[in-house]
Motif scaffolding. Structure first.
Motif, PDB file in Angstrom:
ATOM      1  N   THR A  90       5.880   7.052   2.717  1.00 15.67           N
ATOM      2  CA  THR A  90       4.472   7.440   2.750  1.00 15.67           C
ATOM      3  C   THR A  90       4.343   8.936   3.010  1.00 15.67           C
ATOM      4  O   THR A  90       3.483   9.608   2.436  1.00 15.67           O
ATOM      5  CB  THR A  90       3.721   6.654   3.837  1.00 15.67           C
ATOM      6  N   ILE A  91       5.203   9.474   3.867  1.00 15.29           N
ATOM      7  CA  ILE A  91       5.196  10.909   4.140  1.00 15.29           C
ATOM      8  C   ILE A  91       5.811  11.681   2.990  1.00 15.29           C
ATOM      9  O   ILE A  91       5.241  12.646   2.465  1.00 15.29           O
ATOM     10  CB  ILE A  91       5.960  11.220   5.444  1.00 15.29           C
ATOM     11  N   TRP A  92       6.989  11.256   2.577  1.00 16.78           N
ATOM     12  CA  TRP A  92       7.758  12.029   1.598  1.00 16.78           C
ATOM     13  C   TRP A  92       6.999  12.169   0.277  1.00 16.78           C
ATOM     14  O   TRP A  92       6.994  13.236  -0.331  1.00 16.78           O
ATOM     15  CB  TRP A  92       9.104  11.341   1.369  1.00 16.78           C
TER      16      TRP A  92
ATOM     17  N   LEU B 129      -2.228   9.583   7.019  1.00 16.95           N
ATOM     18  CA  LEU B 129      -2.599   8.196   6.753  1.00 16.95           C
ATOM     19  C   LEU B 129      -2.614   7.949   5.254  1.00 16.95           C
ATOM     20  O   LEU B 129      -3.005   8.827   4.472  1.00 16.95           O
ATOM     21  CB  LEU B 129      -3.992   7.893   7.316  1.00 16.95           C
ATOM     22  N   ASN B 130      -2.206   6.747   4.856  1.00 15.97           N
ATOM     23  CA  ASN B 130      -2.348   6.385   3.448  1.00 15.97           C
ATOM     24  C   ASN B 130      -3.764   5.865   3.203  1.00 15.97           C
ATOM     25  O   ASN B 130      -4.625   5.887   4.084  1.00 15.97           O
ATOM     26  CB  ASN B 130      -1.279   5.371   3.036  1.00 15.97           C
ATOM     27  N   ALA B 131      -4.017   5.375   1.981  1.00 16.47           N
ATOM     28  CA  ALA B 131      -5.373   4.946   1.630  1.00 16.47           C
ATOM     29  C   ALA B 131      -5.842   3.773   2.478  1.00 16.47           C
ATOM     30  O   ALA B 131      -7.049   3.553   2.618  1.00 16.47           O
ATOM     31  CB  ALA B 131      -5.426   4.583   0.147  1.00 16.47           C
ATOM     32  N   ASN B 132      -4.906   3.037   3.065  1.00 20.18           N
ATOM     33  CA  ASN B 132      -5.264   1.914   3.940  1.00 20.18           C
ATOM     34  C   ASN B 132      -5.394   2.323   5.399  1.00 20.18           C
ATOM     35  O   ASN B 132      -5.581   1.460   6.267  1.00 20.18           O
ATOM     36  CB  ASN B 132      -4.204   0.810   3.823  1.00 20.18           C
ATOM     37  N   GLY B 133      -5.267   3.611   5.682  1.00 22.45           N
ATOM     38  CA  GLY B 133      -5.376   4.071   7.053  1.00 22.45           C
ATOM     39  C   GLY B 133      -4.151   3.808   7.886  1.00 22.45           C
ATOM     40  O   GLY B 133      -4.240   3.715   9.118  1.00 22.45           O
ATOM     41  N   GLU B 134      -2.975   3.708   7.263  1.00 14.62           N
ATOM     42  CA  GLU B 134      -1.739   3.410   7.965  1.00 14.62           C
ATOM     43  C   GLU B 134      -0.659   4.433   7.615  1.00 14.62           C
ATOM     44  O   GLU B 134      -0.773   5.176   6.642  1.00 14.62           O
ATOM     45  CB  GLU B 134      -1.246   2.002   7.606  1.00 14.62           C
ATOM     46  N   LEU B 135       0.387   4.435   8.410  1.00 17.99           N
ATOM     47  CA  LEU B 135       1.586   5.219   8.125  1.00 17.99           C
ATOM     48  C   LEU B 135       2.786   4.298   8.328  1.00 17.99           C
ATOM     49  O   LEU B 135       3.431   4.303   9.374  1.00 17.99           O
ATOM     50  CB  LEU B 135       1.668   6.442   9.055  1.00 17.99           C
ATOM     51  N   PRO B 136       3.088   3.473   7.342  1.00 12.77           N
ATOM     52  CA  PRO B 136       4.092   2.423   7.555  1.00 12.77           C
ATOM     53  C   PRO B 136       5.531   2.902   7.525  1.00 12.77           C
ATOM     54  O   PRO B 136       6.381   2.322   8.204  1.00 12.77           O
ATOM     55  CB  PRO B 136       3.816   1.446   6.412  1.00 12.77           C
ATOM     56  N   ASP B 137       5.827   3.957   6.752  1.00 12.25           N
ATOM     57  CA  ASP B 137       7.233   4.292   6.548  1.00 12.25           C
ATOM     58  C   ASP B 137       7.386   5.740   6.108  1.00 12.25           C
ATOM     59  O   ASP B 137       6.415   6.468   5.899  1.00 12.25           O
ATOM     60  CB  ASP B 137       7.871   3.344   5.511  1.00 12.25           C
ATOM     61  N   PHE B 138       8.632   6.144   5.955  1.00 12.09           N
ATOM     62  CA  PHE B 138       8.953   7.525   5.600  1.00 12.09           C
ATOM     63  C   PHE B 138       8.493   7.860   4.186  1.00 12.09           C
ATOM     64  O   PHE B 138       8.078   8.993   3.910  1.00 12.09           O
ATOM     65  CB  PHE B 138      10.461   7.740   5.727  1.00 12.09           C
TER      66      PHE B 138
ATOM     67  N   SER C 163      13.557   8.356  12.447  1.00 10.19           N
ATOM     68  CA  SER C 163      12.191   7.875  12.684  1.00 10.19           C
ATOM     69  C   SER C 163      11.304   8.940  13.320  1.00 10.19           C
ATOM     70  O   SER C 163      10.179   8.648  13.729  1.00 10.19           O
ATOM     71  CB  SER C 163      12.210   6.616  13.567  1.00 10.19           C
ATOM     72  N   VAL C 164      11.787  10.167  13.376  1.00 13.30           N
ATOM     73  CA  VAL C 164      11.032  11.242  14.040  1.00 13.30           C
ATOM     74  C   VAL C 164       9.724  11.520  13.303  1.00 13.30           C
ATOM     75  O   VAL C 164       8.640  11.513  13.886  1.00 13.30           O
ATOM     76  CB  VAL C 164      11.869  12.531  14.134  1.00 13.30           C
ATOM     77  N   ALA C 165       9.818  11.774  11.995  1.00 14.68           N
ATOM     78  CA  ALA C 165       8.638  12.191  11.241  1.00 14.68           C
ATOM     79  C   ALA C 165       7.566  11.122  11.249  1.00 14.68           C
ATOM     80  O   ALA C 165       6.384  11.418  11.442  1.00 14.68           O
ATOM     81  CB  ALA C 165       9.035  12.547   9.810  1.00 14.68           C
ATOM     82  N   VAL C 166       7.948   9.859  11.035  1.00 17.14           N
ATOM     83  CA  VAL C 166       6.969   8.778  10.993  1.00 17.14           C
ATOM     84  C   VAL C 166       6.238   8.664  12.336  1.00 17.14           C
ATOM     85  O   VAL C 166       5.012   8.477  12.372  1.00 17.14           O
ATOM     86  CB  VAL C 166       7.654   7.445  10.624  1.00 17.14           C
TER      87      VAL C 166
END
Length: 628
Positions: A287-289, A276-285, A233-236
């Motif tokens: 989304t980053i990857w 941030l994704n298009a919804n302005g959130e970062l819910p999970d890995f 959970s570091v990156a998120v």
């Protein structure tokens, strides 16, 4: 017990499937009795993989285009002051550091449900409080996990498959402290408050709170930082902005009390890249990857803002403590003379840059200050600079942006890897790659305040007694590499399938390895003895970021070229020609990691363990790892 058994079995299965010796240069899959192999290894680094250094940042041009698409102007520079992080002084007594979900406005983008540290008095700004300690003493802080419950808490946490993103812990990046509990033990985890107690064993897992104690003994004063380090959970969490500065204040005879530095105004600058994704959130890995602009991008901010103003008087000298908290992107930081009216756009780098005085990197001060045009910070890197304002009123632009060329045909020195080191008596500099982002402006105005920069030499830092001429006891080789394999599927995979870190997910899978191995909690790669000296040679066919916990290292050679002045660091870019560094394991036995500080790489397996063995107590040098 069942969970632990499953995870142990999963690690073993994955080690057999995805691990292997550093000499293995192919990865094969079998279908219909036919083995298909893809060449990898040192000369076949999988360069086209998610999360390459600096690939997910929204450029100033993209920000301006987004504003036009909204029929709006890009945000203007303002006279609003640049906020500074509130201070949590652990030297004054125990403190509490809550982590919770919060919403912010980051430049032109609303952000929701970010996993962040509560800074107390300035909750509208995304910036952790600055922790302060003295050189010597016992300093206590309680990490309070107030994030929502993990929706996947019932599922096993499979090593190197990121999950349970609301479980956390605390890492004091750069501090020379014990890696054992209750010190800087990054193998334990703190579950959200309210989690069923059956998920915690009270040894490596805790619910709600954990109290850390850091015992410092004549620690070198400097700029460090803290962030989560629970594998998976570091990156998120860091890409959400969970980070803060950590300052060790020095006493008599140190750089902090030196004439020209003692008593001057300080600024703490947390350079961030919050994705941030298009919804302005970062819910999970994922989304980053699988971040692909404009669906999911990161923006440059400083102390949670962009376009603010920092005042200085003509001739004034200030000390700026700069921390690159970015999860994935290197940062070049400089001051341009001149100005434009749009935040985030620096006139395509057309303004001349002002000299600044560099006095420390990664929390260790120089004995001879360097006059430079810019500082060069890998993810996790820090710099202390002295800024002397011009004698005449005017405006300066504080700007940041990438400096590494992502062109495989570039020689390492041309790619910018040497930037920020002295080679052949010449300080190496390199330009921005693309248009830099204006983080804030410096408004030089008011009554003159003539001040002088300190004279050389500066006091010696409190570091181990080794030099470039020290003969090591052991030679260690660390190779960061990314390999891949492709698994044929029937029926064919969907057209939008993206490369994965999960071997069961989609046809193309990337393995992010150190010396050919994915991270395994119980695998110890190096076992040096306490008070021994190691020489590290670190390289990568691509570009990665080497970080080692507890003990700083003395860089002696970059790209095969000896440094005129060796430099103490704890975080360092690693490229094709590698670098050499010496480290001495003083004071503390126990286990801690080496890893890539591109944090999604770490979470996906680019990490390994070092155990420093005290020969007087070898059994006590290897603590229980538990699940992580």
């Amino acid at each position: 017990m069942l969970k632990h058994w499953l995870e142990t079995r999963t690690v073993s299965r994955r080690a057999a499937l995805l691990g292997g010796s550093a000499v293995i240069a192919t990865a094969a899959v079998t279908t219909g009795g036919t083995a298909h192999a893809q060449a990898t290894g040192h000369s076949g680094h999988a360069t086209r993989h998610p999360g390459m250094l600096g690939t997910r940042i929204r450029t100033p041009e993209a920000r301006a285009q987004a504003a036009l698409a909204r029929n709006a102007q890009a945000p203007a520079l303002t006279a609003d002051p640049l906020p500074m992080p509130p201070v949590l002084s652990l030297a004054s007594g125990p403190g509490t550091l809550p982590m919770k979900a919060q919403d912010y406005q980051l430049g032109d983008r609303p952000a929701k449900n970010l996993r962040v540290y509560d800074n107390g008095s300035a909750p509208q700004y995304l910036m952790g409080p600055t922790l302060e300690m003295a050189q010597t003493g016992s300093f206590t802080v309680t990490l309070a996990n107030r994030l929502p419950l993990n929706p996947d808490q019932d599922q096993p946490h499979i090593v190197n498959i990121p999950s349970q993103f609301n479980t956390t812990n605390l890492h004091t990046h750069g501090l020379h402290v014990s890696p054992n509990s209750p010190g800087d033990n990054v193998y334990l985890e703190v579950l959200p408050q309210g989690t069923d107690a059956k998920y915690a064993d009270g040894v490596t897992s805790f619910v709600g709170d954990f109290t850390y104690t850091y015992d410092l003994n004549n620690h070198t004063p400097g700029t460090f930082w803290y962030h989560p380090h629970r594998h998976g959970s570091v990156a998120v969490q860091v890409a959400s902005g969970a980070a803060g500065a950590l300052i060790v204040r020095g006493g008599a005879g140190t750089v902090d009390t030196f004439p020209g530095i003692n008593g001057i105004t300080e600024q703490v600058l947390l350079i961030q890249q919050v994705l941030l994704n298009a919804n302005g959130e970062l819910p999970d890995f994922d989304t980053i990857w699988n971040a692909t602009p404009p669906v999911a991008v990161a923006d440059w901010t400083v102390n949670g803002t962009i376009g603010r103003t920092l005042p200085m008087q003509p001739g004034e000298v200030q000390r700026w403590r700069i921390v690159n908290t970015g999860f994935q992107t290197e940062a070049r930081f400089s001051l341009a003379i001149g100005g434009v009216q749009t935040a985030g756009v620096a006139g395509s780098g057309s303004f001349p840059e002002m000299d600044v005085t560099l006095i420390a990197m990664d929390g260790v001060n120089f004995t001879t200050a360097a006059t430079v045009k810019a500082v060069y910070l890998p993810p996790g890197g820090r710099a202390d600079i002295l800024v002397k304002a011009p004698d005449a009123p005017g405006r300066l632009l504080a700007q940041a942006g990438p400096y590494i060329k992502l062109d495989a045909n570039q020689a390492p020195e041309e790619a910018g890897i040497q930037a920020g080191f002295e080679i052949g008596g010449v300080w190496q500099e390199t330009p921005f790659q693309g248009t830099p982002t204006v983080l804030f402006t410096v408004n030089v105005a008011g009554a003159a305040k003539p001040m002088s920069l300190p004279s050389n030499p500066l006091p010696k830092p409190l570091v181990p007694d080794i030099t470039a001429a020290t003969q090591p006891d052991n030679y260690r080789y660390v190779n960061f590499d990314v390999t891949s394999f492709t698994s044929p599927q029937v029926p064919p995979p969907p057209a939008n399938s993206l490369p994965s870190y999960n071997p069961g997910a989609v046809p193309q899978v990337f393995k992010l390895q150190i010396n050919g191995e994915l991270f395994c909690p119980g695998r110890i790669m190096f076992q040096p003895s306490l008070d021994s000296v190691d020489q590290y040679f670190v390289d990568s066919p691509g570009l990665h970021v080497f970080h080692i916990h507890v003990n700083p290292f003395l860089v002696t050679e970059v790209n095969g070229k000896p440094l005129s002045t060796p430099m103490w660091r704890d975080t360092m870019l690693a490229g094709p020609n590698g670098y050499k560094a010496l480290t001495k394991y003083t004071d503390y036995s126990g286990s801690f990691p080496i890893h890539c500080h591109i944090l999604d790489h770490e979470d996906a397996g680019m990490m390994t363990n070092v155990t420093v063995v005290d020969k007087a107590n070898p059994a006590g040098s290897v603590p229980r790892h538990g699940k992580h």
